[in-house]
Design a protein around this motif. Sequence first.
Motif, PDB file in Angstrom:
ATOM      1  N   ILE A 198      27.448  19.751   2.091  1.00 44.41           N
ATOM      2  CA  ILE A 198      26.930  20.490   0.935  1.00 44.41           C
ATOM      3  C   ILE A 198      26.589  21.904   1.410  1.00 44.41           C
ATOM      4  CG2 ILE A 198      25.108  20.635  -0.819  1.00 44.41           C
ATOM      5  CD1 ILE A 198      24.697  17.587  -0.389  1.00 44.41           C
ATOM      6  N   ILE A 199      26.919  22.899   0.597  1.00 44.11           N
ATOM      7  CA  ILE A 199      26.593  24.292   0.915  1.00 44.11           C
ATOM      8  C   ILE A 199      25.830  24.882  -0.265  1.00 44.11           C
ATOM      9  CG2 ILE A 199      27.511  26.598   1.442  1.00 44.11           C
ATOM     10  CD1 ILE A 199      30.032  25.207   2.553  1.00 44.11           C
ATOM     11  N   CYS A 200      24.727  25.548   0.030  1.00 47.75           N
ATOM     12  CA  CYS A 200      23.979  26.280  -0.996  1.00 47.75           C
ATOM     13  C   CYS A 200      24.016  27.769  -0.674  1.00 47.75           C
ATOM     14  CB  CYS A 200      22.524  25.816  -1.053  1.00 47.75           C
ATOM     15  SG  CYS A 200      22.301  24.189  -1.795  1.00 47.75           S
ATOM     16  N   CYS A 201      24.481  28.564  -1.624  1.00 46.88           N
ATOM     17  CA  CYS A 201      24.546  30.017  -1.443  1.00 46.88           C
ATOM     18  C   CYS A 201      23.643  30.691  -2.466  1.00 46.88           C
ATOM     19  CB  CYS A 201      25.974  30.526  -1.646  1.00 46.88           C
ATOM     20  SG  CYS A 201      27.126  30.023  -0.369  1.00 46.88           S
ATOM     21  N   SER A 202      22.763  31.553  -1.986  1.00 49.96           N
ATOM     22  CA  SER A 202      21.881  32.304  -2.900  1.00 49.96           C
ATOM     23  C   SER A 202      21.649  33.686  -2.310  1.00 49.96           C
ATOM     24  CB  SER A 202      20.558  31.567  -3.123  1.00 49.96           C
ATOM     25  OG  SER A 202      19.957  31.206  -1.899  1.00 49.96           O
ATOM     26  N   THR A 203      22.696  34.502  -2.372  1.00 51.02           N
ATOM     27  CA  THR A 203      22.634  35.863  -1.850  1.00 51.02           C
ATOM     28  C   THR A 203      22.992  36.849  -2.961  1.00 51.02           C
ATOM     29  OG1 THR A 203      24.956  36.217  -1.216  1.00 51.02           O
ATOM     30  CG2 THR A 203      23.594  34.905   0.288  1.00 51.02           C
ATOM     31  N   ARG A 204      22.716  38.126  -2.706  1.00 51.13           N
ATOM     32  CA  ARG A 204      23.104  39.182  -3.648  1.00 51.13           C
ATOM     33  C   ARG A 204      24.365  39.901  -3.157  1.00 51.13           C
ATOM     34  NH1 ARG A 204      19.408  41.383  -7.110  1.00 51.13           N
ATOM     35  NH2 ARG A 204      20.087  43.485  -6.583  1.00 51.13           N
ATOM     36  N   SER A 205      25.173  39.204  -2.381  1.00 55.50           N
ATOM     37  CA  SER A 205      26.324  39.829  -1.742  1.00 55.50           C
ATOM     38  C   SER A 205      27.385  40.257  -2.765  1.00 55.50           C
ATOM     39  CB  SER A 205      26.954  38.857  -0.735  1.00 55.50           C
ATOM     40  OG  SER A 205      28.063  39.450  -0.108  1.00 55.50           O
ATOM     41  N   THR A 206      28.020  41.377  -2.476  1.00 55.98           N
ATOM     42  CA  THR A 206      29.137  41.847  -3.299  1.00 55.98           C
ATOM     43  C   THR A 206      30.475  41.503  -2.662  1.00 55.98           C
ATOM     44  OG1 THR A 206      29.021  44.015  -2.229  1.00 55.98           O
ATOM     45  CG2 THR A 206      27.785  43.734  -4.276  1.00 55.98           C
ATOM     46  N   THR A 207      30.431  40.885  -1.482  1.00 58.05           N
ATOM     47  CA  THR A 207      31.642  40.423  -0.797  1.00 58.05           C
ATOM     48  C   THR A 207      31.448  38.969  -0.395  1.00 58.05           C
ATOM     49  OG1 THR A 207      30.808  41.205   1.344  1.00 58.05           O
ATOM     50  CG2 THR A 207      32.205  42.711   0.092  1.00 58.05           C
ATOM     51  N   PRO A 208      32.512  38.167  -0.354  1.00 55.62           N
ATOM     52  CA  PRO A 208      32.384  36.745  -0.033  1.00 55.62           C
ATOM     53  C   PRO A 208      31.619  36.500   1.266  1.00 55.62           C
ATOM     54  CG  PRO A 208      34.576  37.214  -0.843  1.00 55.62           C
ATOM     55  CD  PRO A 208      33.899  38.548  -0.676  1.00 55.62           C
ATOM     56  N   VAL A 209      30.761  35.471   1.240  1.00 57.33           N
ATOM     57  CA  VAL A 209      29.894  35.202   2.384  1.00 57.33           C
ATOM     58  C   VAL A 209      30.496  34.187   3.356  1.00 57.33           C
ATOM     59  CG1 VAL A 209      27.799  35.839   1.156  1.00 57.33           C
ATOM     60  CG2 VAL A 209      28.601  33.466   1.071  1.00 57.33           C
ATOM     61  N   PHE A 210      31.614  33.574   2.987  1.00 60.82           N
ATOM     62  CA  PHE A 210      32.324  32.695   3.926  1.00 60.82           C
ATOM     63  C   PHE A 210      33.805  32.664   3.561  1.00 60.82           C
ATOM     64  CE2 PHE A 210      30.758  29.723   0.620  1.00 60.82           C
ATOM     65  CZ  PHE A 210      31.950  29.120   0.228  1.00 60.82           C
ATOM     66  N   ASP A 211      34.611  32.214   4.508  1.00 59.70           N
ATOM     67  CA  ASP A 211      36.059  32.088   4.327  1.00 59.70           C
ATOM     68  C   ASP A 211      36.342  30.747   3.654  1.00 59.70           C
ATOM     69  OD1 ASP A 211      38.814  31.685   4.586  1.00 59.70           O
ATOM     70  OD2 ASP A 211      38.910  32.636   6.558  1.00 59.70           O
ATOM     71  N   GLY A 212      36.991  30.779   2.511  1.00 57.14           N
ATOM     72  CA  GLY A 212      37.299  29.553   1.785  1.00 57.14           C
ATOM     73  C   GLY A 212      38.127  28.565   2.564  1.00 57.14           C
ATOM     74  N   ASN A 213      38.875  29.039   3.552  1.00 60.72           N
ATOM     75  CA  ASN A 213      39.671  28.131   4.383  1.00 60.72           C
ATOM     76  C   ASN A 213      38.802  27.269   5.287  1.00 60.72           C
ATOM     77  OD1 ASN A 213      42.457  28.859   3.685  1.00 60.72           O
ATOM     78  ND2 ASN A 213      41.941  30.866   4.548  1.00 60.72           N
ATOM     79  N   ASP A 214      37.545  27.694   5.522  1.00 54.18           N
ATOM     80  CA  ASP A 214      36.669  26.950   6.421  1.00 54.18           C
ATOM     81  C   ASP A 214      35.993  25.759   5.754  1.00 54.18           C
ATOM     82  OD1 ASP A 214      37.124  28.561   8.661  1.00 54.18           O
ATOM     83  OD2 ASP A 214      35.570  29.993   8.082  1.00 54.18           O
ATOM     84  N   VAL A 215      36.059  25.678   4.437  1.00 55.62           N
ATOM     85  CA  VAL A 215      35.420  24.576   3.722  1.00 55.62           C
ATOM     86  C   VAL A 215      36.275  23.320   3.888  1.00 55.62           C
ATOM     87  CG1 VAL A 215      34.643  23.747   1.468  1.00 55.62           C
ATOM     88  CG2 VAL A 215      34.429  26.170   2.062  1.00 55.62           C
TER      89      VAL A 215
END
Length: 329
Positions: A198-215
């Motif tokens: 499970i991953i929870c993301c709660s940032t104000r980032s304007t660019t992706p915070v992880f690489d989708g290939n890593d999921v």
Amino acid sequence: MLLINEQEIQSIYKMQDALADVEQILKAKEEKQIENPHRTVIEFPKHGASVLYMPSSDLVNEMSTIKTVSIFPENPTVGKPTTQGVILVTDAQNGEHLAMMNASYLTRLRTGALSGLATDRLARNDATTLTVIGTGAMAFEQVIGVLAVRSIKKMMLVNPTTSKAEAFKERLLEFGIDPTIQIEIVEDVATAVRQADIICCSTRSTTPVFDGNDVRPGTHVNGVGSYLPHMREMDHTFITRCAKIVTDDEAGVKEEAGEIIFANEQDDWSYEDLHGELMDVVIGNVPGREHADEITFFKSVGAAYFDLAVAQGVYRKAVEQQVGVEVLL
């Protein structure tokens, strides 16, 4: 009118209360018992600021709320919080204003409850590893929401400032989470993502915070941070790998969720690929997780009827337990 501050709310209203009340409001909305007008936003360009007015009404319990949230980014320079909010509760039988309450904790709590409900329906039952990307104010209740529905054994915290992640860990332990949970501060986001159930993301980032290939297959992701069109916590690779994308409020997501708006502008994904709203999953109109290897994504931008749910719950408890200060206006 009853005035209820944040400390008083925290003393009587917990995650389990929010989970029950938010689930109930989702069912009520499906049964057309909720009125939820579009929010009003007033901009103050001189300060780069805005004030949001978010009304909603429960037609069965005959209660109405409006949340007012001010966002003034320059405030920290003068010692004031960036975001401030209150919720006004009104009796819809006679128009009496029943209560005014702080909205900061309740906004975080109802958002955590939404992610908890989504995690319960979309994450694998055997999910035990949680990765938290962003350890700011909103992240804490995200973790509490997940812990309410899954037996987490390992938690990885990722934040640009390691000291903030350390403080977040200490706060969790002081709160009283299971002390046997292994909590690690991880600097490499790819490492944390590759191990997560499970991953929870709660940032104000304007660019992706992880690489989708890593999921890895079978992972569930909650995304509550990118709530404006120019923000993007998730990359397009991740969006296209998802077997199911569930929203808290589809209309809001289409207007505000940067990664979803961006994906709709590409050739290989459109809004028609959305699986449904959380309401649909909770009611059973659409299925939750169906296969162990599905990658699932819950996207939340918030809506006024979620504030209505928790504000009603707090008001009931405050009256029962005689919490708050009664004032005559």
